[in-house]
Enzyme design. Sequence first.
Site, mmCIF file in Angstrom:
data_model
loop_
_atom_site.group_PDB
_atom_site.id
_atom_site.type_symbol
_atom_site.label_atom_id
_atom_site.label_comp_id
_atom_site.label_asym_id
_atom_site.label_seq_id
_atom_site.Cartn_x
_atom_site.Cartn_y
_atom_site.Cartn_z
ATOM 1 N N HIS A 5 0.777 -1.193 -0.051
ATOM 2 C CA HIS A 5 -0.028 -0.189 0.031
ATOM 3 C C HIS A 5 0.667 1.275 0.157
ATOM 4 C CE1 HIS A 5 0.559 -0.953 4.266
ATOM 5 N NE2 HIS A 5 0.787 0.562 4.529
ATOM 6 N N HIS A 8 3.849 6.899 3.955
ATOM 7 C CA HIS A 8 4.847 6.133 3.677
ATOM 8 C C HIS A 8 4.442 5.068 2.653
ATOM 9 C CE1 HIS A 8 2.220 4.254 6.560
ATOM 10 N NE2 HIS A 8 2.477 3.104 5.864
ATOM 11 N N GLU A 40 7.708 1.041 5.147
ATOM 12 C CA GLU A 40 7.133 -0.034 6.039
ATOM 13 C C GLU A 40 7.498 -1.418 5.085
ATOM 14 O OE1 GLU A 40 2.872 0.253 6.332
ATOM 15 O OE2 GLU A 40 2.992 -0.958 8.017
HETATM 16 CO CO CO Z 1 1.024 1.394 6.321
#
Ligand code: CO
Length: 134
Positions: free
Chosen positions: A7, A79, A130
């Site tokens: 994502h 992020h 991440e």
């Molecule tokens: Co995230």
Amino acid sequence: MIGRLNHVAIAVRDIAKAAQLYRRTLGAEVSAAVPQPAHGVTTVFITLPNTKIELLEPLGADSPIAKFLERNPDGGIHHVCYEVDDILAARDRLKAEGARVLGDGNPKIGAHDKPVLFLHPKDFCGTLVELEQA
Ligand code: CO
């Protein structure tokens, strides 16, 4: 080592407004808002054919995204999340390469109930990364 883009996370001040923008204006499939007190955010997931967008709104007094929104009052990309097969092997390789893992270096359970780690943006082209175990 990294796999799929899981994502892209976008920090917003008003998650209901942002969810409506994605639902109505962009015609996307948008989840309900879920408070995540352990992470200091409320999340909405938008499912696209090839990846997801994670909307983040601050939750509580010391939300980890509060400072980001002070610097980016209109919201912004916070992020990107890449999938890895083995998060501990990924962490050890990154540390051996000199990358900085945020926090105590141990994976935490993220918004998808899977182990995640965050990498220092200064080590990755100015972008908070991440890693999520697929
Ligand atoms: Co995230």
